[in-house]
Motif scaffolding. Structure first.
Motif, PDB file in Angstrom:
ATOM      1  N   CYS A  95       0.828  -1.214   0.000  1.00 66.12           N
ATOM      2  CA  CYS A  95       0.000   0.000   0.000  1.00 66.12           C
ATOM      3  C   CYS A  95       0.858   1.259   0.000  1.00 66.12           C
ATOM      4  N   GLU A  96       1.963   1.257   0.759  1.00 65.89           N
ATOM      5  CA  GLU A  96       2.828   2.432   0.784  1.00 65.89           C
ATOM      6  C   GLU A  96       3.452   2.684  -0.578  1.00 65.89           C
ATOM      7  N   THR A  97       3.827   1.620  -1.258  1.00 61.14           N
ATOM      8  CA  THR A  97       4.391   1.771  -2.604  1.00 61.14           C
ATOM      9  C   THR A  97       3.366   2.368  -3.566  1.00 61.14           C
ATOM     10  N   ALA A  98       2.101   1.999  -3.367  1.00 63.41           N
ATOM     11  CA  ALA A  98       1.049   2.460  -4.277  1.00 63.41           C
ATOM     12  C   ALA A  98       0.562   3.864  -3.962  1.00 63.41           C
ATOM     13  N   ILE A  99       0.353   4.180  -2.673  1.00 64.25           N
ATOM     14  CA  ILE A  99      -0.277   5.473  -2.334  1.00 64.25           C
ATOM     15  C   ILE A  99       0.494   6.254  -1.275  1.00 64.25           C
ATOM     16  N   GLY A 100       1.694   5.831  -0.967  1.00 63.23           N
ATOM     17  CA  GLY A 100       2.504   6.576  -0.011  1.00 63.23           C
ATOM     18  C   GLY A 100       1.972   6.461   1.404  1.00 63.23           C
ATOM     19  N   LEU A 101       2.193   7.502   2.181  1.00 70.54           N
ATOM     20  CA  LEU A 101       1.828   7.471   3.593  1.00 70.54           C
ATOM     21  C   LEU A 101       0.324   7.467   3.834  1.00 70.54           C
ATOM     22  N   ARG A 102      -0.454   7.700   2.803  1.00 74.05           N
ATOM     23  CA  ARG A 102      -1.908   7.539   2.956  1.00 74.05           C
ATOM     24  C   ARG A 102      -2.263   6.087   3.269  1.00 74.05           C
ATOM     25  N   ALA A 103      -1.302   5.185   3.055  1.00 71.79           N
ATOM     26  CA  ALA A 103      -1.505   3.769   3.385  1.00 71.79           C
ATOM     27  C   ALA A 103      -1.744   3.569   4.878  1.00 71.79           C
ATOM     28  N   LEU A 104      -1.446   4.577   5.695  1.00 66.67           N
ATOM     29  CA  LEU A 104      -1.699   4.461   7.134  1.00 66.67           C
ATOM     30  C   LEU A 104      -3.186   4.357   7.447  1.00 66.67           C
ATOM     31  N   ALA A 105      -4.023   4.590   6.457  1.00 67.82           N
ATOM     32  CA  ALA A 105      -5.457   4.340   6.639  1.00 67.82           C
ATOM     33  C   ALA A 105      -5.710   2.866   6.956  1.00 67.82           C
ATOM     34  N   LEU A 106      -4.847   1.984   6.452  1.00 71.22           N
ATOM     35  CA  LEU A 106      -5.001   0.542   6.703  1.00 71.22           C
ATOM     36  C   LEU A 106      -4.875   0.205   8.186  1.00 71.22           C
ATOM     37  N   PRO A 107      -3.751   0.510   8.859  1.00 74.89           N
ATOM     38  CA  PRO A 107      -3.679   0.175  10.284  1.00 74.89           C
ATOM     39  C   PRO A 107      -4.674   0.956  11.131  1.00 74.89           C
ATOM     40  N   ALA A 108      -4.992   2.190  10.731  1.00 72.05           N
ATOM     41  CA  ALA A 108      -5.993   2.957  11.486  1.00 72.05           C
ATOM     42  C   ALA A 108      -7.358   2.275  11.406  1.00 72.05           C
ATOM     43  N   GLY A 109      -7.711   1.788  10.216  1.00 76.35           N
ATOM     44  CA  GLY A 109      -8.973   1.071  10.059  1.00 76.35           C
ATOM     45  C   GLY A 109      -8.990  -0.226  10.842  1.00 76.35           C
ATOM     46  N   LEU A 110      -7.859  -0.935  10.846  1.00 80.20           N
ATOM     47  CA  LEU A 110      -7.777  -2.180  11.613  1.00 80.20           C
ATOM     48  C   LEU A 110      -7.827  -1.907  13.119  1.00 80.20           C
ATOM     49  N   ALA A 111      -7.296  -0.761  13.544  1.00 75.00           N
ATOM     50  CA  ALA A 111      -7.381  -0.403  14.962  1.00 75.00           C
ATOM     51  C   ALA A 111      -8.824  -0.157  15.370  1.00 75.00           C
ATOM     52  N   LEU A 112      -9.604   0.410  14.460  1.00 76.66           N
ATOM     53  CA  LEU A 112     -11.039   0.587  14.733  1.00 76.66           C
ATOM     54  C   LEU A 112     -11.719  -0.776  14.875  1.00 76.66           C
ATOM     55  N   LEU A 113     -11.340  -1.713  14.009  1.00 78.76           N
ATOM     56  CA  LEU A 113     -11.870  -3.076  14.107  1.00 78.76           C
ATOM     57  C   LEU A 113     -11.477  -3.704  15.444  1.00 78.76           C
ATOM     58  N   ALA A 114     -10.227  -3.480  15.876  1.00 79.97           N
ATOM     59  CA  ALA A 114      -9.770  -4.036  17.144  1.00 79.97           C
ATOM     60  C   ALA A 114     -10.584  -3.488  18.312  1.00 79.97           C
ATOM     61  N   VAL A 115     -10.915  -2.197  18.269  1.00 83.08           N
ATOM     62  CA  VAL A 115     -11.746  -1.609  19.322  1.00 83.08           C
ATOM     63  C   VAL A 115     -13.115  -2.280  19.343  1.00 83.08           C
ATOM     64  N   ALA A 116     -13.684  -2.487  18.154  1.00 84.55           N
ATOM     65  CA  ALA A 116     -14.987  -3.150  18.081  1.00 84.55           C
ATOM     66  C   ALA A 116     -14.908  -4.572  18.630  1.00 84.55           C
ATOM     67  N   MET A 117     -13.837  -5.280  18.310  1.00 86.12           N
ATOM     68  CA  MET A 117     -13.662  -6.638  18.812  1.00 86.12           C
ATOM     69  C   MET A 117     -13.500  -6.632  20.333  1.00 86.12           C
ATOM     70  N   GLY A 118     -12.772  -5.653  20.849  1.00 83.26           N
ATOM     71  CA  GLY A 118     -12.566  -5.561  22.275  1.00 83.26           C
ATOM     72  C   GLY A 118     -13.806  -5.132  23.030  1.00 83.26           C
ATOM     73  N   THR A 119     -14.777  -4.572  22.313  1.00 85.93           N
ATOM     74  CA  THR A 119     -16.008  -4.102  22.943  1.00 85.93           C
ATOM     75  C   THR A 119     -17.056  -5.194  23.030  1.00 85.93           C
ATOM     76  N   THR A 120     -16.940  -6.207  22.180  1.00 83.27           N
ATOM     77  CA  THR A 120     -18.043  -7.169  22.056  1.00 83.27           C
ATOM     78  C   THR A 120     -17.771  -8.530  22.671  1.00 83.27           C
ATOM     79  N   ALA A 121     -16.585  -8.712  23.288  1.00 83.27           N
ATOM     80  CA  ALA A 121     -16.323 -10.058  23.794  1.00 83.27           C
ATOM     81  C   ALA A 121     -15.305 -10.115  24.896  1.00 83.27           C
ATOM     82  N   ASN A 122     -14.980 -11.362  25.343  1.00 80.69           N
ATOM     83  CA  ASN A 122     -13.994 -11.606  26.388  1.00 80.69           C
ATOM     84  C   ASN A 122     -12.846 -12.448  25.841  1.00 80.69           C
TER      85      ASN A 122
END
Length: 232
Positions: free
Chosen positions: A199-226
């Motif tokens: 992703c960085e090769t294709a779109i540069g530092l805008r590729a940081l949207a990937l880990p930021a989006g996955l961090a949002l998923l991690a928050v959702a996962m941490g909110t819904t279970a044990n």
């Protein structure tokens, strides 16, 4: 967390760490956001050779250590008032990664690694990885590291050898269980590195949207279970 989320969250965190590390390395002049020892090697090598160390490499270690300490203090304060630490720490990581992404995206696909904005952005990334390293140890007991793979790879190879030696059913079962718990972290980190670099090769530092989006998923996962081993 549900059983599925319990199994998937460490892998998701590993993908985050791998992608952030690869994107930061490629887009910010060789800065390691997850593997802080890499920055220490770069710093000392530059100092010994007299070539002058990058500002980000100089700051990375003290920022990482400070973020670790503050994260532990925050977790302790949450525990004192009876609040489980996993979800708040995942949210803190999300906020830091979002700031990392916003600063880098606002500068365009590429930015000067020595610019003030780039250094500040890099330190947000380092802080996010410090939070992730801390939360795994604090809030996810029994889960292997999701950001530092040297110990994980060593542990898996030792367990594989233990199984090959066949010293007893109980020892073999323990080794097999440890290897199975560690494997998702290693695979996730490798996948994250590949995705981040692509992703960085294709779109540069805008590729940081990937880990930021996955961090949002991690928050959702941490909110819904044990998670097994999480202190709720």
């Amino acid at each position: 967390m549900s059983s599925l989320n319990a199994k998937m969250l460490p892998a998701v965190l590993s993908v985050i760490a791998g992608s952030v590390d690869a994107i930061g390395f490629l887009g910010l002049g060789g800065l390691f956001t997850a593997h802080i020892t890499g920055n220490l090697v770069i710093l000392l090598a530059h100092l010994v050779t007299g070539s002058g160390a990058p500002a980000a490499a100089i700051l990375a270690l003290p920022v990482f250590v400070t973020a670790l300490g503050l994260t532990r203090m925050l977790a302790g304060a949450l525990e004192n008032v009876g609040v489980a630490s996993l979800r708040p720490l995942l949210l803190l990581q999300l906020l830091l990664l979002t700031g990392f992404f916003v600063l880098c995206a606002s500068a365009g696909a590429r930015m000067d690694p020595d610019a003030t904005k780039a250094i500040l952005a890099g330190m947000l990334g380092v802080s996010a990885m410090a939070v992730q390293n801390a939360l795994v140890q604090i809030s996810m007991k029994g889960v292997p590291s999701t950001a530092a793979m040297t110990a994980n790879i060593t542990r898996v190879m030792m367990d594989i050898c233990e199984m090959m030696l066949g010293r007893g059913p109980a020892d073999m079962a323990k080794a097999r269980d440890r290897a199975m718990r560690t494997r998702p972290a290693i695979v996730g980190f490798a996948v994250g590195c590949c995705l981040g670099a692509t992703c960085e090769t294709a779109i540069g530092l805008r590729a940081l949207a990937l880990p930021a989006g996955l961090a949002l998923l991690a928050v959702a996962m941490g909110t819904t279970a044990n998670v097994e081993g999480v202190r709720d």
